[in-house]
Design an enzyme around this catalytic site. Sequence first.
Site, PDB file in Angstrom:
ATOM      1  N   THR A 154      14.919  -0.102  12.760  1.00  0.00           N
ATOM      2  CA  THR A 154      15.568  -0.257  11.458  1.00  0.00           C
ATOM      3  C   THR A 154      14.589  -0.635  10.340  1.00  0.00           C
ATOM      4  OG1 THR A 154      16.036  -2.511  12.149  1.00  0.00           O
ATOM      5  CG2 THR A 154      17.832  -0.914  12.379  1.00  0.00           C
ATOM      6  N   CYS A 202      -3.056  -1.562   9.340  1.00  0.00           N
ATOM      7  CA  CYS A 202      -3.074  -0.403   8.440  1.00  0.00           C
ATOM      8  C   CYS A 202      -4.240  -0.435   7.443  1.00  0.00           C
ATOM      9  CB  CYS A 202      -1.739  -0.281   7.707  1.00  0.00           C
ATOM     10  SG  CYS A 202      -1.170  -1.838   7.010  1.00  0.00           S
ATOM     11  N   GLN A 241      -3.637  -3.484  -1.521  1.00  0.00           N
ATOM     12  CA  GLN A 241      -2.681  -2.991  -0.521  1.00  0.00           C
ATOM     13  C   GLN A 241      -1.272  -2.837  -1.081  1.00  0.00           C
ATOM     14  OE1 GLN A 241      -5.146  -5.507   2.800  1.00  0.00           O
ATOM     15  NE2 GLN A 241      -3.035  -5.047   3.332  1.00  0.00           N
ATOM     16  N   SER A 273       4.692  -1.880   0.679  1.00  0.00           N
ATOM     17  CA  SER A 273       5.370  -1.511   1.934  1.00  0.00           C
ATOM     18  C   SER A 273       4.633  -2.071   3.148  1.00  0.00           C
ATOM     19  CB  SER A 273       5.494   0.007   2.057  1.00  0.00           C
ATOM     20  OG  SER A 273       4.212   0.595   2.069  1.00  0.00           O
ATOM     21  N   GLY A 274       3.351  -2.379   2.975  1.00  0.00           N
ATOM     22  CA  GLY A 274       2.561  -2.942   4.071  1.00  0.00           C
ATOM     23  C   GLY A 274       3.107  -4.270   4.552  1.00  0.00           C
ATOM     24  N   GLU A 332      -5.032 -11.260   7.256  1.00  0.00           N
ATOM     25  CA  GLU A 332      -5.417  -9.844   7.144  1.00  0.00           C
ATOM     26  C   GLU A 332      -6.936  -9.643   7.210  1.00  0.00           C
ATOM     27  OE1 GLU A 332      -2.894  -7.858   7.091  1.00  0.00           O
ATOM     28  OE2 GLU A 332      -3.353  -5.994   6.038  1.00  0.00           O
ATOM     29  N   LYS A 362      -8.356  -9.894  10.643  1.00  0.00           N
ATOM     30  CA  LYS A 362      -7.964  -8.751  11.477  1.00  0.00           C
ATOM     31  C   LYS A 362      -8.869  -7.556  11.188  1.00  0.00           C
ATOM     32  CE  LYS A 362      -3.018  -9.750  11.744  1.00  0.00           C
ATOM     33  NZ  LYS A 362      -1.721  -9.441  11.198  1.00  0.00           N
ATOM     34  N   ARG A 368      -2.730  -7.813  -2.473  1.00  0.00           N
ATOM     35  CA  ARG A 368      -1.499  -7.004  -2.552  1.00  0.00           C
ATOM     36  C   ARG A 368      -1.278  -6.603  -4.004  1.00  0.00           C
ATOM     37  NH1 ARG A 368       0.645  -5.383   1.881  1.00  0.00           N
ATOM     38  NH2 ARG A 368       0.961  -7.461   2.740  1.00  0.00           N
ATOM     39  N   HIS A 398      -2.771   2.239   0.781  1.00  0.00           N
ATOM     40  CA  HIS A 398      -3.742   1.170   0.553  1.00  0.00           C
ATOM     41  C   HIS A 398      -5.013   1.773  -0.060  1.00  0.00           C
ATOM     42  CE1 HIS A 398      -1.073  -1.366   2.642  1.00  0.00           C
ATOM     43  NE2 HIS A 398      -1.696  -1.500   3.798  1.00  0.00           N
ATOM     44  N   ASN A 448      -0.452   3.756   4.469  1.00  0.00           N
ATOM     45  CA  ASN A 448      -0.293   2.649   5.427  1.00  0.00           C
ATOM     46  C   ASN A 448       0.876   2.808   6.386  1.00  0.00           C
ATOM     47  OD1 ASN A 448       0.768   2.035   2.628  1.00  0.00           O
ATOM     48  ND2 ASN A 448       1.934   0.506   3.774  1.00  0.00           N
TER      49      ASN A 448
HETATM   50  N1  LIG Z   1       4.531  -1.794   6.944  1.00  0.00           N
HETATM   51  C1  LIG Z   1       3.330  -1.291   7.222  1.00  0.00           C
HETATM   52  O1  LIG Z   1       2.679  -0.629   6.387  1.00  0.00           O
HETATM   53  C2  LIG Z   1       2.718  -1.507   8.573  1.00  0.00           C
HETATM   54  C3  LIG Z   1       1.586  -0.764   8.915  1.00  0.00           C
HETATM   55  C4  LIG Z   1       0.993  -0.952  10.186  1.00  0.00           C
HETATM   56  C5  LIG Z   1       1.544  -1.863  11.052  1.00  0.00           C
HETATM   57  N2  LIG Z   1       2.655  -2.568  10.691  1.00  0.00           N
HETATM   58  C6  LIG Z   1       3.233  -3.486  11.683  1.00  0.00           C
HETATM   59  O2  LIG Z   1       4.434  -2.869  12.165  1.00  0.00           O
HETATM   60  C7  LIG Z   1       5.368  -3.884  12.549  1.00  0.00           C
HETATM   61  C8  LIG Z   1       6.692  -3.637  11.829  1.00  0.00           C
HETATM   62  O3  LIG Z   1       6.467  -3.729  10.433  1.00  0.00           O
HETATM   63  P1  LIG Z   1       7.548  -3.262   9.344  1.00  0.00           P
HETATM   64  O4  LIG Z   1       6.786  -3.177   8.088  1.00  0.00           O
HETATM   65  O5  LIG Z   1       8.312  -2.095   9.809  1.00  0.00           O
HETATM   66  O6  LIG Z   1       8.517  -4.548   9.316  1.00  0.00           O
HETATM   67  P2  LIG Z   1      10.039  -4.631   8.852  1.00  0.00           P
HETATM   68  O7  LIG Z   1      10.371  -3.589   7.853  1.00  0.00           O
HETATM   69  O8  LIG Z   1      10.192  -6.040   8.441  1.00  0.00           O
HETATM   70  O9  LIG Z   1      10.877  -4.343  10.198  1.00  0.00           O
HETATM   71  C9  LIG Z   1      10.920  -5.256  11.259  1.00  0.00           C
HETATM   72  C10 LIG Z   1      11.705  -4.663  12.408  1.00  0.00           C
HETATM   73  O10 LIG Z   1      11.660  -5.593  13.507  1.00  0.00           O
HETATM   74  C11 LIG Z   1      12.999  -5.757  14.001  1.00  0.00           C
HETATM   75  N3  LIG Z   1      13.148  -7.054  14.626  1.00  0.00           N
HETATM   76  C12 LIG Z   1      13.142  -8.288  14.063  1.00  0.00           C
HETATM   77  N4  LIG Z   1      13.306  -9.248  15.005  1.00  0.00           N
HETATM   78  C13 LIG Z   1      13.422  -8.593  16.189  1.00  0.00           C
HETATM   79  C14 LIG Z   1      13.630  -9.008  17.524  1.00  0.00           C
HETATM   80  N5  LIG Z   1      13.721 -10.302  17.846  1.00  0.00           N
HETATM   81  N6  LIG Z   1      13.721  -8.070  18.492  1.00  0.00           N
HETATM   82  C15 LIG Z   1      13.619  -6.757  18.191  1.00  0.00           C
HETATM   83  N7  LIG Z   1      13.424  -6.287  16.941  1.00  0.00           N
HETATM   84  C16 LIG Z   1      13.327  -7.202  15.949  1.00  0.00           C
HETATM   85  C17 LIG Z   1      13.879  -5.612  12.778  1.00  0.00           C
HETATM   86  O11 LIG Z   1      15.209  -5.352  13.214  1.00  0.00           O
HETATM   87  P3  LIG Z   1      16.505  -5.848  12.414  1.00  0.00           P
HETATM   88  O12 LIG Z   1      16.733  -4.826  11.327  1.00  0.00           O
HETATM   89  O13 LIG Z   1      17.566  -5.805  13.472  1.00  0.00           O
HETATM   90  O14 LIG Z   1      16.227  -7.210  11.883  1.00  0.00           O
HETATM   91  C18 LIG Z   1      13.197  -4.422  12.120  1.00  0.00           C
HETATM   92  O15 LIG Z   1      13.600  -3.239  12.759  1.00  0.00           O
HETATM   93  C19 LIG Z   1       4.698  -5.223  12.205  1.00  0.00           C
HETATM   94  O16 LIG Z   1       4.047  -5.736  13.345  1.00  0.00           O
HETATM   95  C20 LIG Z   1       3.658  -4.849  11.150  1.00  0.00           C
HETATM   96  O17 LIG Z   1       2.570  -5.733  11.092  1.00  0.00           O
HETATM   97  C21 LIG Z   1       3.259  -2.409   9.478  1.00  0.00           C
END
Ligand SMILES: NC(=O)c1ccc[n+]([C@@H]2O[C@H](COP(=O)([O-])OP(=O)(O)OC[C@H]3O[C@@H](n4cnc5c(N)ncnc54)[C@H](OP(=O)(O)O)[C@@H]3O)[C@@H](O)[C@H]2O)c1
Length: 364
Positions: A15, A160, A187, A190-191, A214, A217, A247, A254, A341
Amino acid sequence: MRRETMVKAAIVGATGIVGQQFLVALKDHPWIEIAALAASERSAGRSYKEAITDASSGALRWFCEEPPVEEVMEMPVQNAIEMDISPIDIVFSAIESDQAKILEPKFAVAKPVISTASAFRYDDNVPILIPGINSEHAKLLEVQRKSRGWKGFITPIPNCTTTGLAITLKPIYEAFGLNAVIMTSMQAMSGAGRSPGVLGLDILDNVIPFISGEEEKVQRETQKILGNLEGNSIRPARFDVSCTCTRVNVREGHTESVFVSTQKACEIDDVASAMREYSGSADEADLPSAPKHIIIVLEDPFRPQPRLDRDAEDGMATVVGRIRKDDVLKNGIKYLLVSHNTKMGAAKGAALVAELLIRDGYIS
Ligand SMILES: NC(=O)c1ccc[n+]([C@@H]2O[C@H](COP(=O)([O-])OP(=O)(O)OC[C@H]3O[C@@H](n4cnc5c(N)ncnc54)[C@H](OP(=O)(O)O)[C@@H]3O)[C@@H](O)[C@H]2O)c1
Protein backbone atom coordinates in the site's frame (compact mmCIF):
# COMPACT_ATOMS: atom_id res chain seq x y z
CA MET A 1 9.63 -13.29 -23.83
CA ARG A 2 6.95 -14.67 -21.49
CA ARG A 3 8.12 -17.51 -19.24
CA GLU A 4 6.14 -20.73 -19.41
CA THR A 5 5.95 -20.92 -15.61
CA MET A 6 5.54 -17.52 -14.08
CA VAL A 7 7.33 -16.69 -10.81
CA LYS A 8 4.69 -15.93 -8.15
CA ALA A 9 5.46 -12.83 -6.12
CA ALA A 10 4.13 -11.44 -2.85
CA ILE A 11 4.47 -7.69 -2.29
CA VAL A 12 4.83 -6.79 1.37
CA GLY A 13 4.14 -3.10 2.04
CA ALA A 14 2.00 -3.06 -1.10
CA THR A 15 0.00 0.00 0.00
CA GLY A 16 3.01 2.35 0.39
CA ILE A 17 4.80 4.41 -2.25
CA VAL A 18 7.32 1.70 -3.13
CA GLY A 19 4.64 -1.00 -2.89
CA GLN A 20 2.56 0.87 -5.46
CA GLN A 21 5.58 1.21 -7.71
CA PHE A 22 6.00 -2.60 -7.46
CA LEU A 23 2.47 -3.02 -8.81
CA VAL A 24 3.36 -0.79 -11.75
CA ALA A 25 6.74 -2.47 -12.34
CA LEU A 26 5.19 -5.96 -12.35
CA LYS A 27 2.07 -5.19 -14.39
CA ASP A 28 2.26 -7.37 -17.53
CA HIS A 29 5.72 -8.56 -16.49
CA PRO A 30 6.85 -11.43 -18.72
CA TRP A 31 8.41 -13.54 -15.91
CA ILE A 32 6.77 -12.49 -12.61
CA GLU A 33 3.11 -12.34 -11.57
CA ILE A 34 1.63 -10.73 -8.48
CA ALA A 35 0.14 -13.52 -6.38
CA ALA A 36 -0.28 -11.91 -2.94
CA LEU A 37 -0.36 -8.48 -1.32
CA ALA A 38 0.42 -7.73 2.31
CA ALA A 39 0.77 -4.72 4.56
CA SER A 40 0.16 -3.84 8.22
CA GLU A 41 -2.75 -4.83 10.43
CA ARG A 42 -4.38 -1.51 9.42
CA SER A 43 -4.86 -2.68 5.81
CA ALA A 44 -5.32 -6.38 6.43
CA GLY A 45 -8.64 -7.97 5.54
CA ARG A 46 -9.57 -5.24 3.04
CA SER A 47 -9.44 -5.27 -0.72
CA TYR A 48 -6.42 -3.38 -2.11
CA LYS A 49 -8.71 -0.57 -3.26
CA GLU A 50 -10.24 -0.22 0.20
CA ALA A 51 -6.81 -0.35 1.82
CA ILE A 52 -5.53 2.62 -0.22
CA THR A 53 -8.75 4.62 0.16
CA ASP A 54 -8.65 7.18 2.94
CA ALA A 55 -11.39 6.17 5.38
CA SER A 56 -12.47 9.70 6.33
CA SER A 57 -12.22 11.58 2.99
CA GLY A 58 -12.77 8.72 0.53
CA ALA A 59 -9.66 9.80 -1.44
CA LEU A 60 -7.80 7.08 -3.32
CA ARG A 61 -4.23 7.43 -2.09
CA TRP A 62 -2.62 6.24 -5.34
CA PHE A 63 0.80 7.80 -5.80
CA CYS A 64 2.30 6.70 -9.14
CA GLU A 65 2.14 8.66 -12.41
CA GLU A 66 0.72 5.56 -14.08
CA PRO A 67 -2.97 4.80 -13.50
CA PRO A 68 -3.88 2.46 -10.61
CA VAL A 69 -3.31 -1.19 -11.55
CA GLU A 70 -6.88 -2.44 -12.07
CA GLU A 71 -5.92 -6.13 -11.91
CA VAL A 72 -5.08 -5.90 -8.19
CA MET A 73 -7.78 -3.53 -6.94
CA GLU A 74 -10.02 -6.35 -5.70
CA MET A 75 -7.18 -8.55 -4.38
CA PRO A 76 -7.22 -9.01 -0.60
CA VAL A 77 -4.47 -7.41 1.48
CA GLN A 78 -3.07 -9.81 4.07
CA ASN A 79 -1.49 -9.06 7.41
CA ALA A 80 2.22 -9.54 6.59
CA ILE A 81 3.06 -11.28 9.86
CA GLU A 82 0.37 -13.90 9.24
CA MET A 83 0.84 -14.35 5.48
CA ASP A 84 1.06 -17.93 4.19
CA ILE A 85 3.96 -17.84 1.73
CA SER A 86 3.84 -21.51 0.74
CA PRO A 87 2.31 -20.77 -2.72
CA ILE A 88 4.78 -17.90 -3.30
CA ASP A 89 8.15 -18.11 -5.12
CA ILE A 90 9.55 -14.71 -4.18
CA VAL A 91 8.81 -11.94 -1.65
CA PHE A 92 9.34 -8.26 -2.51
CA SER A 93 9.66 -6.33 0.73
CA ALA A 94 8.74 -2.60 0.75
CA ILE A 95 8.46 -1.90 4.47
CA GLU A 96 10.47 0.16 6.95
CA SER A 97 13.63 -1.31 8.39
CA ASP A 98 12.24 -1.96 11.89
CA GLN A 99 9.51 -4.19 10.47
CA ALA A 100 11.87 -5.71 7.92
CA LYS A 101 14.16 -6.92 10.73
CA ILE A 102 11.31 -9.06 12.03
CA LEU A 103 9.50 -10.07 8.85
CA GLU A 104 12.25 -10.65 6.28
CA PRO A 105 14.08 -13.48 8.12
CA LYS A 106 10.70 -15.14 8.73
CA PHE A 107 10.10 -15.22 4.97
CA ALA A 108 13.72 -16.03 4.05
CA VAL A 109 13.62 -19.31 5.98
CA ALA A 110 11.63 -20.64 3.03
CA LYS A 111 11.72 -18.12 0.15
CA PRO A 112 13.96 -15.54 -1.52
CA VAL A 113 13.32 -12.00 -0.28
CA ILE A 114 14.28 -8.94 -2.32
CA SER A 115 14.15 -5.95 -0.05
CA THR A 116 14.06 -2.18 -0.43
CA ALA A 117 14.70 -1.78 3.32
CA SER A 118 18.10 -1.27 4.94
CA ALA A 119 17.71 -3.85 7.74
CA PHE A 120 20.25 -6.41 6.42
CA ARG A 121 22.32 -4.36 3.95
CA TYR A 122 25.42 -4.28 6.13
CA ASP A 123 25.54 -7.96 7.15
CA ASP A 124 28.63 -9.84 5.96
CA ASN A 125 26.97 -12.42 3.73
CA VAL A 126 24.35 -10.07 2.28
CA PRO A 127 25.08 -8.50 -1.11
CA ILE A 128 23.62 -5.14 -2.16
CA LEU A 129 22.96 -5.85 -5.80
CA ILE A 130 22.76 -3.53 -8.79
CA PRO A 131 22.59 -5.72 -11.94
CA GLY A 132 25.30 -4.70 -14.39
CA ILE A 133 27.35 -3.04 -11.65
CA ASN A 134 28.11 -5.83 -9.16
CA SER A 135 26.09 -8.85 -10.38
CA GLU A 136 28.91 -11.19 -9.35
CA HIS A 137 28.17 -10.42 -5.66
CA ALA A 138 25.05 -12.62 -6.04
CA LYS A 139 27.36 -15.59 -5.33
CA LEU A 140 27.21 -14.54 -1.65
CA LEU A 141 23.58 -15.67 -1.55
CA GLU A 142 24.69 -19.31 -1.47
CA VAL A 143 27.01 -18.52 1.44
CA GLN A 144 24.12 -16.79 3.21
CA ARG A 145 21.78 -19.71 2.62
CA LYS A 146 24.27 -22.21 4.01
CA SER A 147 25.39 -20.18 7.00
CA ARG A 148 21.83 -19.32 8.10
CA GLY A 149 20.29 -22.68 7.18
CA TRP A 150 17.64 -20.97 5.03
CA LYS A 151 16.05 -22.26 1.85
CA GLY A 152 15.63 -18.65 0.78
CA PHE A 153 17.79 -15.57 1.31
CA ILE A 154 17.57 -11.81 1.78
CA THR A 155 19.04 -9.54 -0.84
CA PRO A 156 18.47 -5.81 -0.36
CA ILE A 157 18.83 -3.19 -3.04
CA PRO A 158 20.79 -0.03 -2.13
CA ASN A 159 19.40 3.09 -0.50
CA CYS A 160 17.87 5.14 -3.33
CA THR A 161 20.56 7.82 -2.93
CA THR A 162 23.36 5.29 -3.24
CA THR A 163 22.04 3.82 -6.50
CA GLY A 164 22.83 6.66 -8.94
CA LEU A 165 26.10 7.41 -7.16
CA ALA A 166 27.39 3.81 -7.31
CA ILE A 167 26.29 3.42 -10.95
CA THR A 168 28.11 6.56 -12.12
CA LEU A 169 31.23 5.87 -10.03
CA LYS A 170 31.65 2.36 -11.44
CA PRO A 171 33.08 3.36 -14.86
CA ILE A 172 35.26 6.06 -13.27
CA TYR A 173 36.57 3.58 -10.68
CA GLU A 174 37.31 0.96 -13.35
CA ALA A 175 39.04 3.35 -15.76
CA PHE A 176 40.90 5.74 -13.46
CA GLY A 177 40.69 4.46 -9.86
CA LEU A 178 39.27 6.56 -7.03
CA ASN A 179 40.86 8.27 -4.03
CA ALA A 180 37.84 10.10 -2.69
CA VAL A 181 34.21 10.94 -3.41
CA ILE A 182 32.30 13.91 -1.98
CA MET A 183 28.57 14.04 -2.67
CA THR A 184 25.74 16.44 -1.78
CA SER A 185 22.23 15.20 -2.49
CA MET A 186 19.01 17.10 -3.14
CA GLN A 187 16.50 14.33 -2.48
CA ALA A 188 12.89 14.14 -3.56
CA MET A 189 10.02 14.13 -1.07
CA SER A 190 8.77 10.70 -2.20
CA GLY A 191 12.02 9.26 -0.83
CA ALA A 192 10.61 9.72 2.67
CA GLY A 193 7.59 7.51 1.94
CA ARG A 194 4.09 8.31 3.14
CA SER A 195 3.87 7.07 6.68
CA PRO A 196 4.03 9.85 7.56
CA GLY A 197 6.56 11.17 4.99
CA VAL A 198 7.54 14.84 4.71
CA LEU A 199 4.87 17.36 5.69
CA GLY A 200 3.93 19.84 2.94
CA LEU A 201 4.29 22.84 5.25
CA ASP A 202 7.77 21.78 6.30
CA ILE A 203 9.17 21.40 2.76
CA LEU A 204 7.31 24.18 0.90
CA ASP A 205 9.65 27.11 0.22
CA ASN A 206 12.40 25.19 1.98
CA VAL A 207 15.40 22.84 1.96
CA ILE A 208 15.79 20.44 4.89
CA PRO A 209 19.49 19.93 5.60
CA PHE A 210 19.37 16.56 7.37
CA ILE A 211 18.00 13.08 6.65
CA SER A 212 18.58 10.84 9.62
CA GLY A 213 21.04 7.99 8.96
CA GLU A 214 21.18 8.66 5.21
CA GLU A 215 24.77 9.91 4.90
CA GLU A 216 26.21 6.91 6.77
CA LYS A 217 24.17 4.53 4.59
CA VAL A 218 25.37 6.05 1.31
CA GLN A 219 29.01 6.06 2.43
CA ARG A 220 29.00 2.42 3.53
CA GLU A 221 26.91 1.05 0.69
CA THR A 222 28.93 2.72 -2.06
CA GLN A 223 32.12 1.08 -0.80
CA LYS A 224 30.39 -2.29 -0.43
CA ILE A 225 28.77 -2.24 -3.89
CA LEU A 226 32.05 -1.34 -5.59
CA GLY A 227 34.02 -3.74 -3.39
CA ASN A 228 35.45 -7.15 -4.29
CA LEU A 229 33.89 -10.49 -3.46
CA GLU A 230 36.64 -12.31 -1.57
CA GLY A 231 35.79 -15.71 -0.10
CA ASN A 232 32.64 -15.43 1.99
CA SER A 233 32.39 -11.66 2.15
CA ILE A 234 32.92 -8.44 0.27
CA ARG A 235 36.05 -6.36 0.79
CA PRO A 236 34.80 -2.75 0.56
CA ALA A 237 36.37 -0.54 -2.09
CA ARG A 238 39.22 1.49 -0.63
CA PHE A 239 38.24 5.05 -1.42
CA ASP A 240 36.81 7.60 0.99
CA VAL A 241 33.22 8.75 0.67
CA SER A 242 31.79 11.85 2.35
CA CYS A 243 28.16 12.97 1.92
CA THR A 244 25.68 15.67 2.81
CA CYS A 245 22.09 14.57 2.25
CA THR A 246 19.29 17.13 1.99
CA ARG A 247 15.56 17.02 1.20
CA VAL A 248 14.15 19.43 -1.39
CA ASN A 249 10.75 20.38 -2.71
CA VAL A 250 10.77 17.89 -5.63
CA ARG A 251 8.25 15.07 -5.97
CA GLU A 252 10.44 12.34 -7.53
CA GLY A 253 14.08 12.06 -8.61
CA HIS A 254 17.17 12.54 -6.47
CA THR A 255 19.74 15.05 -7.74
CA GLU A 256 23.34 14.62 -6.56
CA SER A 257 26.38 16.87 -6.94
CA VAL A 258 29.44 14.62 -7.01
CA PHE A 259 33.14 15.52 -6.69
CA VAL A 260 35.73 12.79 -7.24
CA SER A 261 39.48 12.61 -6.87
CA THR A 262 40.76 9.94 -9.24
CA GLN A 263 44.00 7.96 -8.96
CA LYS A 264 44.98 8.45 -12.60
CA ALA A 265 44.61 11.90 -14.11
CA CYS A 266 41.80 12.15 -16.65
CA GLU A 267 40.09 14.69 -18.85
CA ILE A 268 36.41 15.60 -18.96
CA ASP A 269 35.97 13.78 -22.29
CA ASP A 270 37.59 10.62 -20.87
CA VAL A 271 35.07 10.55 -18.03
CA ALA A 272 32.13 11.23 -20.36
CA SER A 273 33.31 8.45 -22.71
CA ALA A 274 33.88 5.98 -19.87
CA MET A 275 30.32 6.63 -18.62
CA ARG A 276 28.78 6.44 -22.10
CA GLU A 277 30.58 3.25 -22.99
CA TYR A 278 29.75 1.54 -19.73
CA SER A 279 26.59 -0.48 -20.02
CA GLY A 280 27.21 -3.47 -17.75
CA SER A 281 27.39 -6.81 -19.46
CA ALA A 282 25.35 -7.31 -22.62
CA ASP A 283 23.52 -10.15 -20.85
CA GLU A 284 22.14 -7.86 -18.17
CA ALA A 285 21.04 -5.28 -20.71
CA ASP A 286 18.66 -7.97 -22.01
CA LEU A 287 16.77 -8.41 -18.72
CA PRO A 288 13.14 -7.25 -19.08
CA SER A 289 13.44 -4.20 -16.77
CA ALA A 290 17.01 -3.21 -17.74
CA PRO A 291 17.58 0.18 -19.33
CA LYS A 292 19.27 0.22 -22.74
CA HIS A 293 21.69 2.76 -21.28
CA ILE A 294 22.34 2.49 -17.57
CA ILE A 295 24.00 5.95 -17.75
CA ILE A 296 23.01 8.79 -20.07
CA VAL A 297 25.43 11.72 -20.36
CA LEU A 298 23.97 15.07 -21.46
CA GLU A 299 25.90 18.07 -22.86
CA ASP A 300 23.32 20.78 -22.07
CA PRO A 301 24.72 22.72 -19.08
CA PHE A 302 21.21 23.13 -17.66
CA ARG A 303 20.71 19.37 -17.31
CA PRO A 304 20.13 17.00 -15.62
CA GLN A 305 16.95 18.25 -13.94
CA PRO A 306 14.66 15.96 -11.95
CA ARG A 307 11.49 17.03 -13.75
CA LEU A 308 13.02 16.54 -17.21
CA ASP A 309 15.30 13.58 -16.67
CA ARG A 310 14.03 11.28 -13.92
CA ASP A 311 11.85 9.31 -16.36
CA ALA A 312 14.66 8.55 -18.83
CA GLU A 313 14.31 4.87 -19.86
CA ASP A 314 11.24 4.62 -17.61
CA GLY A 315 13.20 5.80 -14.59
CA MET A 316 15.90 3.16 -14.98
CA ALA A 317 18.77 5.28 -16.41
CA THR A 318 20.97 7.55 -14.30
CA VAL A 319 21.30 10.88 -16.13
CA VAL A 320 24.59 12.77 -15.80
CA GLY A 321 25.56 16.30 -16.85
CA ARG A 322 27.91 19.19 -16.13
CA ILE A 323 31.02 16.99 -16.09
CA ARG A 324 33.89 19.35 -15.45
CA LYS A 325 37.35 19.61 -13.88
CA ASP A 326 37.74 20.40 -10.21
CA ASP A 327 40.97 22.23 -9.41
CA VAL A 328 40.77 21.87 -5.63
CA LEU A 329 40.98 18.07 -5.46
CA LYS A 330 43.91 16.06 -6.82
CA ASN A 331 42.85 14.81 -10.28
CA GLY A 332 39.48 16.37 -9.52
CA ILE A 333 36.33 15.83 -11.60
CA LYS A 334 32.80 16.96 -10.73
CA TYR A 335 29.35 16.27 -12.17
CA LEU A 336 25.65 16.17 -11.39
CA LEU A 337 23.31 13.22 -11.65
CA VAL A 338 19.58 12.54 -11.46
CA SER A 339 18.26 9.12 -10.50
CA HIS A 340 14.62 8.05 -10.10
CA ASN A 341 14.31 7.09 -6.43
CA THR A 342 11.11 5.02 -6.57
CA LYS A 343 11.83 3.26 -9.90
CA MET A 344 15.53 2.33 -10.36
CA GLY A 345 16.10 3.34 -6.72
CA ALA A 346 13.31 1.09 -5.42
CA ALA A 347 10.63 -1.11 -7.00
CA LYS A 348 11.72 -1.47 -10.62
CA GLY A 349 15.35 -1.74 -9.47
CA ALA A 350 14.27 -4.62 -7.19
CA ALA A 351 12.37 -6.22 -10.09
CA LEU A 352 15.60 -6.02 -12.11
CA VAL A 353 17.47 -7.82 -9.30
CA ALA A 354 14.76 -10.52 -9.31
CA GLU A 355 15.19 -10.92 -13.07
CA LEU A 356 18.95 -11.36 -12.69
CA LEU A 357 18.44 -13.98 -9.96
CA ILE A 358 15.76 -15.82 -11.96
CA ARG A 359 17.96 -15.87 -15.05
CA ASP A 360 20.95 -17.15 -13.06
CA GLY A 361 18.97 -19.87 -11.27
CA TYR A 362 18.88 -18.42 -7.73
CA ILE A 363 15.07 -18.22 -7.95
CA SER A 364 12.87 -20.74 -9.70
N1 LIG B 1 10.36 6.00 -1.09
C1 LIG B 1 11.52 5.76 -1.71
O1 LIG B 1 11.95 6.51 -2.61
C2 LIG B 1 12.35 4.57 -1.33
C3 LIG B 1 13.41 4.21 -2.16
C4 LIG B 1 14.20 3.08 -1.83
C5 LIG B 1 13.90 2.37 -0.69
N2 LIG B 1 12.85 2.74 0.09
C6 LIG B 1 12.55 1.91 1.26
O2 LIG B 1 11.36 1.17 0.94
C7 LIG B 1 10.63 0.90 2.14
C8 LIG B 1 9.19 1.39 1.97
O3 LIG B 1 9.22 2.79 1.76
P1 LIG B 1 7.94 3.62 1.26
O4 LIG B 1 8.50 4.91 0.82
O5 LIG B 1 7.11 2.84 0.34
O6 LIG B 1 7.15 3.81 2.65
P2 LIG B 1 5.60 4.10 2.88
O7 LIG B 1 5.00 4.81 1.73
O8 LIG B 1 5.57 4.78 4.19
O9 LIG B 1 4.94 2.63 2.99
C9 LIG B 1 5.17 1.79 4.09
C10 LIG B 1 4.49 0.46 3.85
O10 LIG B 1 4.81 -0.40 4.96
C11 LIG B 1 3.59 -1.01 5.42
N3 LIG B 1 3.71 -1.36 6.82
C12 LIG B 1 3.79 -0.55 7.91
N4 LIG B 1 3.89 -1.28 9.04
C13 LIG B 1 3.86 -2.58 8.66
C14 LIG B 1 3.90 -3.81 9.35
N5 LIG B 1 4.03 -3.86 10.68
N6 LIG B 1 3.84 -4.96 8.64
C15 LIG B 1 3.73 -4.93 7.29
N7 LIG B 1 3.67 -3.80 6.57
C16 LIG B 1 3.74 -2.63 7.25
C17 LIG B 1 2.53 0.05 5.18
O11 LIG B 1 1.26 -0.58 5.22
P3 LIG B 1 -0.07 0.14 5.75
O12 LIG B 1 -0.58 0.96 4.58
O13 LIG B 1 -0.96 -1.02 6.07
O14 LIG B 1 0.30 0.98 6.92
C18 LIG B 1 2.96 0.52 3.80
O15 LIG B 1 2.50 -0.40 2.83
C19 LIG B 1 11.41 1.59 3.27
O16 LIG B 1 12.28 0.67 3.89
C20 LIG B 1 12.23 2.66 2.55
O17 LIG B 1 13.40 3.03 3.22
C21 LIG B 1 12.06 3.81 -0.20
